[in-house]
Scaffold this active site. Structure first.
Site, PDB file in Angstrom:
ATOM      1  N   ALA A 131       0.831  -1.201   0.000  1.00 14.37           N
ATOM      2  CA  ALA A 131       0.000   0.000   0.000  1.00 14.37           C
ATOM      3  C   ALA A 131       0.867   1.253   0.000  1.00 14.37           C
ATOM      4  CB  ALA A 131      -0.933   0.010   1.211  1.00 14.37           C
ATOM      5  N   CYS A 132       0.463   2.228  -0.819  1.00 20.92           N
ATOM      6  CA  CYS A 132       1.078   3.551  -0.799  1.00 20.92           C
ATOM      7  C   CYS A 132      -0.036   4.575  -0.985  1.00 20.92           C
ATOM      8  CB  CYS A 132       2.161   3.687  -1.870  1.00 20.92           C
ATOM      9  SG  CYS A 132       1.547   3.597  -3.571  1.00 20.92           S
ATOM     10  N   ASP A 133       0.308   5.840  -1.131  1.00 20.90           N
ATOM     11  CA  ASP A 133      -0.706   6.894  -1.183  1.00 20.90           C
ATOM     12  C   ASP A 133      -1.747   6.652  -2.269  1.00 20.90           C
ATOM     13  OD1 ASP A 133      -0.342   8.596   0.916  1.00 20.90           O
ATOM     14  OD2 ASP A 133       1.241   9.730  -0.060  1.00 20.90           O
TER      15      ASP A 133
END
Length: 480
Positions: A397-399
């Site tokens: 997960a990232c932005d």
């Protein structure tokens, strides 16, 4: 100085939020762009029946997707449904594509729905939960849709028209290339999302609906300036910067990941002049040949650029990229030849970039392969490590769920495949982590947000997505 840093952090957060609404829907934008390029009267294969898809997609589908995504980011599916319904209000209340309106109404509707749920959901009597859920969302959505039709839609249309008039005036005066004096430094400071998705994209789409293309889509996406700088490092650089520049150029030009050249500019700040000159000369060439693309170019790859270029614009498009690359290369080469570059400067500049961005760039591993990863605590103290039998799904997960997490996910998939581990691995935005995730991998600066989203999962923090020993540790654990 503190005020400047605070403003930059807020601008980066705002840009990240805009990106979070736009990036998951880029596929729909590209689909609309391809249909437009192929089937409108001036397209490659004019077809009146298929061209009829154009207006409904730009008027309804794309704004509704943005509104739904914005609402969902704030308050999951309930926020998304209310956000999409409220967005329908601004669509009906205006005569132009309502992308700015969707960016306002989606998150606003999700936020109001969230506050209402926080106040009343726990007070609902047993057996009345479904009644509350359906009617609270329905009543709020209806109210917001009416408000949007009568007030917000016309207001946003007026704002959009004012911005569009300003852009048209700049284009008419022949001053559009000067916009890159702002855009190129903004890219280096990671403010490009706020500019690209907040201003240029919506106005560009309005222009594209009228003329079939817009040059505004090219102001930030042109890979030429970055390519020129990286080629200059590949020839005239020293140490790590020289050895890594050719590989970085391939990733930047063909993969469209522009952030890979930012540390090179930070290492030698005067190189911003090369980026600006390349951007200005490229846009000037685009203007000279009256070229544009039919939709937002994302990622800024040469492949994506030409895929969205309408018929008759290919020569001007190629020349705009080439001129930008040549100009930035010449200026960057001069700067590198007349100044001394330390072999260790690139690692230092990469750290500078990571500090500004708030998290380590997904590409920094390519630039600092020999740097040791810092030691920090495992983010999850209350959830024990899961055994191989308990792990069915691993989420990166990232932005926005598109860049660094996608590369980290791909890397771990390959490691699992080589180790014959049959575990599902994928990537997503941090606000969209699925409830059935067993392990969530995030950058250490984002782990707290991921834990708040899904506290029941095991959380693994990494220093960067492309070069972490945590991957090998996870592979060894799951093999057992």
């Amino acid at each position: 100085m503190a005020e400047k840093k605070g403003f930059r952090a807020k601008a980066q957060k705002f840009g990240s939020y805009l990106s979070g609404m736009i990036m998951p829907n880029i596929g729909a934008f590209i689909a609309w762009g391809i249909i437009t390029a192929l089937f409108i009267p001036d397209g490659w294969f004019p077809n009146e029946q298929l061209a009829a898809l154009n207006d409904p997609m730009i008027t309804y589908l794309l704004p509704l997707l943005i509104g739904f995504t914005g609402g969902r980011m704030v308050h999951d599916l309930r926020g998304g449904v209310v956000g999409a319904t409220a967005t329908m209000g601004v669509i009906v209340g205006a005569d132009i594509p309502m992308f700015l309106g969707a960016m306002i109404m989606g998150p606003l509707a999700g936020y109001i729905m969230k506050k209402i749920d926080q106040k009343f959901q726990d007070k609902v009597k047993s057996g009345f939960e479904m009644l509350y859920n359906n009617f609270s969302a329905g009543i709020l959505a209806a109210i917001l849709a009416v408000i949007a039709v009568l007030g917000i839609g016309p207001l946003v249309e007026g704002l959009n028209n004012a911005l569009a008039a300003g852009v048209d005036a700049i284009i008419a005066a022949g001053l559009l290339p000067l916009a890159n004096i702002i855009i190129e430094p903004a890219k280096i400071l990671f403010l490009n999302n706020a500019i690209n998705h907040g201003i240029l994209g919506p106005i560009g789409i309005e222009q594209a609906t009228e003329t079939g293309k817009s040059i505004l889509f090219l102001l930030e996406a042109n890979p030429g300036p970055g390519l020129g700088i990286l080629l200059a490092f590949a020839i005239f650089g020293t140490g790590m910067s020289k050895s890594s520049a050719s590989g970085a150029a391939i990733i930047q030009f063909f993969g469209g990941i522009h952030e890979i050249y930012f540390p090179y500019v930070l290492m030698k700040p005067t190189l911003i002049l090369a980026a600006i000159a390349g951007g200005v000369s490229g846009v000037f060439t685009f203007s000279l040949f009256d070229v544009g693309t039919v939709a937002t170019v994302s990622p800024g790859s040469i492949f994506a650029l030409f895929a969205l270029t309408p018929q008759g614009n290919y020569l001007g498009m190629a020349l705009g990229v080439i001129v930008a690359a040549v100009v930035s290369f010449v200026i960057a080469a001069f700067i590198l030849k007349t100044s001394k570059t330390d072999a260790d400067d690139l690692a230092e500049a990469t750290g500078q970039m990571e500090e500004m961005k708030g998290k380590e760039s997904s590409v920094s591993a390519n630039l600092t392969q020999d740097a040791e990863e810092e030691t920090f605590e495992q983010a999850n103290e209350e959830v024990e490590e899961k055994s191989a039998e308990e792990v069915d799904k691993v989420i990166f997960a990232c932005d926005a769920g598109m860049g660094s997490s996608a590369m980290g996910s791909s890397l771990l998939k390959n490691k699992f495949k080589k180790a014959d581990i049959d575990t599902y691995v994928t990537n997503t935005a941090i606000n969209e982590i699925p409830d059935d995730a067993d392990i969530v991998v995030t950058h250490k600066d984002l782990t707290d947000r991921a834990k708040a989203k899904l506290p029941t999962a095991e959380h693994i923090s990494v220093e960067n997505f492309l070069n972490s020993p945590k991957y090998d540790e996870l592979v060894e654990r799951l093999k057992k």
